[in-house]
Enzyme design. Structure first.
Site, PDB file in Angstrom:
ATOM      1  N   GLY A 137     -11.590  -0.472 -12.321  1.00 30.38           N
ATOM      2  CA  GLY A 137     -12.287  -1.626 -12.894  1.00 30.38           C
ATOM      3  C   GLY A 137     -12.556  -1.498 -14.381  1.00 30.38           C
ATOM      4  O   GLY A 137     -11.860  -0.786 -15.100  1.00 30.38           O
TER       5      GLY A 137
ATOM      6  N   ASN B  68      -3.292   4.954 -12.660  1.00 32.16           N
ATOM      7  CA  ASN B  68      -4.031   4.980 -11.409  1.00 32.16           C
ATOM      8  C   ASN B  68      -5.510   5.146 -11.744  1.00 32.16           C
ATOM      9  O   ASN B  68      -5.885   5.283 -12.917  1.00 32.16           O
ATOM     10  CB  ASN B  68      -3.548   6.163 -10.557  1.00 32.16           C
ATOM     11  N   SER B  69      -6.359   5.114 -10.736  1.00 31.96           N
ATOM     12  CA  SER B  69      -7.795   5.284 -10.985  1.00 31.96           C
ATOM     13  C   SER B  69      -8.063   6.623 -11.670  1.00 31.96           C
ATOM     14  O   SER B  69      -7.273   7.561 -11.566  1.00 31.96           O
ATOM     15  CB  SER B  69      -8.563   5.197  -9.666  1.00 31.96           C
TER      16      SER B  69
ATOM     17  N   CYS C 151      -2.290   9.999  -6.412  1.00 31.52           N
ATOM     18  CA  CYS C 151      -3.414   9.745  -5.502  1.00 31.52           C
ATOM     19  C   CYS C 151      -4.453  10.846  -5.662  1.00 31.52           C
ATOM     20  O   CYS C 151      -4.147  12.019  -5.451  1.00 31.52           O
ATOM     21  CB  CYS C 151      -2.965   9.675  -4.053  1.00 31.52           C
TER      22      CYS C 151
ATOM     23  N   ASN D 166     -13.566   4.708  -5.141  1.00 32.34           N
ATOM     24  CA  ASN D 166     -12.979   4.785  -3.806  1.00 32.34           C
ATOM     25  C   ASN D 166     -12.464   6.183  -3.525  1.00 32.34           C
ATOM     26  O   ASN D 166     -12.047   6.911  -4.428  1.00 32.34           O
ATOM     27  CB  ASN D 166     -11.836   3.764  -3.658  1.00 32.34           C
ATOM     28  N   SER D 167     -12.541   6.508  -2.237  1.00 34.22           N
ATOM     29  CA  SER D 167     -11.840   7.688  -1.744  1.00 34.22           C
ATOM     30  C   SER D 167     -11.287   7.329  -0.378  1.00 34.22           C
ATOM     31  O   SER D 167     -11.778   7.772   0.661  1.00 34.22           O
ATOM     32  CB  SER D 167     -12.775   8.896  -1.658  1.00 34.22           C
ATOM     33  N   MET D 168     -10.277   6.452  -0.400  1.00 34.95           N
ATOM     34  CA  MET D 168      -9.742   5.896   0.848  1.00 34.95           C
ATOM     35  C   MET D 168      -8.987   6.957   1.651  1.00 34.95           C
ATOM     36  O   MET D 168      -9.055   6.964   2.878  1.00 34.95           O
ATOM     37  CB  MET D 168      -8.787   4.738   0.528  1.00 34.95           C
TER      38      MET D 168
ATOM     39  N   LYS E  60       0.847  -1.208   0.000  1.00 31.53           N
ATOM     40  CA  LYS E  60       0.000   0.000   0.000  1.00 31.53           C
ATOM     41  C   LYS E  60       0.881   1.257   0.000  1.00 31.53           C
ATOM     42  O   LYS E  60       1.916   1.296   0.677  1.00 31.53           O
ATOM     43  CB  LYS E  60      -0.898  -0.023   1.249  1.00 31.53           C
TER      44      LYS E  60
ATOM     45  N   LEU F 252      -5.604   7.381   1.579  1.00 27.91           N
ATOM     46  CA  LEU F 252      -4.275   6.879   1.972  1.00 27.91           C
ATOM     47  C   LEU F 252      -4.188   6.308   3.385  1.00 27.91           C
ATOM     48  O   LEU F 252      -3.227   6.606   4.116  1.00 27.91           O
ATOM     49  CB  LEU F 252      -3.226   8.001   1.825  1.00 27.91           C
TER      50      LEU F 252
ATOM     51  N   GLY G 135      -5.387  -1.295 -14.836  1.00 25.06           N
ATOM     52  CA  GLY G 135      -6.656  -0.617 -15.120  1.00 25.06           C
ATOM     53  C   GLY G 135      -7.623  -1.550 -15.821  1.00 25.06           C
ATOM     54  O   GLY G 135      -7.581  -1.696 -17.037  1.00 25.06           O
TER      55      GLY G 135
HETATM   56  C1  DHB Z   1      -5.390   6.191  -2.522  1.00 20.66           C
HETATM   57  C2  DHB Z   1      -5.922   6.144  -3.778  1.00 20.66           C
HETATM   58  C3  DHB Z   1      -5.077   6.081  -4.869  1.00 20.66           C
HETATM   59  O1  DHB Z   1      -5.542   6.016  -6.140  1.00 20.66           O
HETATM   60  C4  DHB Z   1      -3.717   6.102  -4.669  1.00 20.66           C
HETATM   61  O2  DHB Z   1      -2.914   6.062  -5.714  1.00 20.66           O
HETATM   62  C5  DHB Z   1      -3.187   6.164  -3.403  1.00 20.66           C
HETATM   63  C6  DHB Z   1      -4.036   6.209  -2.325  1.00 20.66           C
HETATM   64  C7  DHB Z   1      -6.272   6.270  -1.373  1.00 20.66           C
HETATM   65  O3  DHB Z   1      -7.294   6.948  -1.438  1.00 20.66           O
HETATM   66  O4  DHB Z   1      -5.927   5.665  -0.326  1.00 20.66           O
END
Ligand code: DHB
Length: 310
Positions: free
Chosen positions: A219, A191-192, A128, A69-71, A45, A73, A247
Site C-alpha cells: 500500500g 513485491n511487498s 515471497c 500480510n503473511s498469507m 495467484k 501462499l 507498490g
Molecule cells: C505471498 C506473499 C507474497 O508477497 C508473494 O509474493 C507470494 C505469496 C503469500 O504470503 O501468500
C-alpha cells in the site's frame, strides 16, 4: 482519444493497469471478476506444485496507509491454474500465471507444465516473504541466477521475474547484471516490503498471527520504495527488459508517476484488495484525465522522462 494501452512480450493490454498477484485472484470466481473488469490483463495467484492452505489467520490486515500480510501462499496448485486457463482466455485479455517454487526443480516442473497451456505470459515469483523457514530468493543472487538460467532453458512462453524491493545501489547493480544476462523479458517491481511489524498498542499485541506478527508491507507505505526500484532498474536494465510497476498505486497520479519513472505496465495489489474490481476503470480514467491535461496522447509521450534537478 487518449491511449493508455501497452505491449508486453507481444501481447497488447488495452489498459496498462491490471491486478497484482496476491489479492482476490485465487479462485475461478475471483479471476472471472478480474477478467470482466476494466483490468488490462489477468494475473493469477502465485501457484505452487501442490495445493496449499497457507498460514493460520489472522494473516491479512488493512491499515490506514496500506496492509500487512503473511498469507503463506494459499493457492489451488498449478494444475488448477493450468486447467482454468482456456476459460479465462475466452475473455480476450492477456493471461499471466505467477509461479512460486521452493527450488530450481519445482520452478522447472511448473514452468514445463505451463508450456502446454493457454497462459500467455509467466511471472516467476522470486520474492515471497511469507513462507516460514524460507528466505526470499531475490535476495540470494546466486540462487536467482540459477533459477533464471533454468527457466531460460525450459520456458516456451515469455516470462519475467517478480522481485523484492532493493535498497542499496550495489544490490540493484548486481541484480541488474544477472537479469541482463538472462532471457527475461520483464521484471515486476516491487513485491511487498518483507517482514514489517504492526502493533495494536491497546492490546499490546501484534496484528497478524504467523511468524510472530512479521509480514509483507503493502500500500501507500511502499510507494516511494517502489518508485525508486522502477526508476533504478529502468536505468540499469537493457531496453529489451520491460518494467511492470507495483507498490502503492491507488489513483491516476500514482499511475502517472510510475510510468514517468519507466514502467510499461502497472499492477494494483493492496488498493485492489480494498476497493475491488471497479478500481481498474477508476484509475485508468484518472490517468487519462491527467494525460489530457498535459497534452499527452500515449504512454510513450512521457514514459521514463522523469526530470532530475541540475
Ligand atoms: C505471498 C506473499 C507474497 O508477497 C508473494 O509474493 C507470494 C505469496 C503469500 O504470503 O501468500
Amino acid at each position: 482519444m487518449i491511449d493508455i494501452s501497452a505491449n508486453l512480450s507481444g501481447f497488447n493490454f488495452e489498459s496498462c493497469i491490471m491486478n497484482a498477484s496476491g489479492p482476490l485472484d485465487t479462485t475461478l470466481e475471483e479471476l472471472t471478476d478480474i477478467a470482466t473488469s476494466g483490468a488490462g490483463g489477468i494475473v493469477m495467484k502465485s501457484c505452487t506444485l501442490d495445493v496449499r492452505e497457507g498460514n493460520p489467520e489472522p494473516r491479512y490486515v488493512d491499515i490506514e496507509w496500506g496492509s500487512i500480510n503473511s498469507m503463506g501462499l494459499p493457492n489451488l496448485g498449478y494444475k488448477f491454474y493450468k486447467e482454468i486457463s482456456p476459460k479465462l482466455k475466452s475473455y480476450g485479455k492477456p493471461l499471466i500465471a505467477s509461479i512460486a517454487g521452493a527450488n530450481c526443480q519445482e520452478y522447472a516442473e511448473i514452468i514445463e507444465a505451463f508450456n502446454d497451456s493457454d497462459v500467455d505470459i509467466l511471472e516467476v515469483n522470486l520474492s515471497c516473504p511469507n513462507v516460514i523457514g524460507r528466505p526470499q530468493i531475490g535476495y540470494d543472487f546466486e540462487m536467482s541466477q540459477d533459477i533464471l538460467n533454468t527457466i531460460g532453458d525450459i520456458s516456451n512462453k515469455p516470462w519475467g521475474a517478480k522481485l523484492p524491493p532493493y535498497f542499496d545501489f550495489v544490490h540493484f547493480e548486481e541484480m541488474a547484471s544477472i537479469l541482463n544476462s538472462s532471457k527475461i523479458s520483464f521484471i515486476v517491481s516491487i513485491n511487498s516490503i518483507g517482514n514489517a511489524l504492526f502493533i495494536d498498542w491497546k492490546k499490546e499485541q501484534v496484528l497478524i498471527k504467523p511468524k510472530g506478527g512479521f509480514g509483507g508491507l503493502g500500500g501507500r507505505y511502499i510507494k516511494p520504495t517502489a518508485l525508486a526500484n522502477v526508476k533504478k532498474f529502468s536505468e540499469l536494465l537493457d531496453k529489451r527488459i520491460k518494467i511492470v510497476g507495483v507498490g502503492g498505486i491507488y489513483n491516476g497520479i500514482d499511475a502517472f508517476e510510475f510510468i514517468l519513472s519507466g514502467a510499461t505496465l502497472l499492477q494494483l495489489g493492496t488498493s485492489f484488495s480494498q476497493e475491488g474490481p471497479l478500481i481498474f476503470n477508476r484509475v485508468s480514467k484518472e490517468l487519462c484525465d491527467i494525460m489530457k491535461g498535459k497534452g499527452y496522447r500515449s504512454l510513450d509521450d512521457f514514459r521514463g522522462k522523469l526530470k532530475v534537478i541540475d
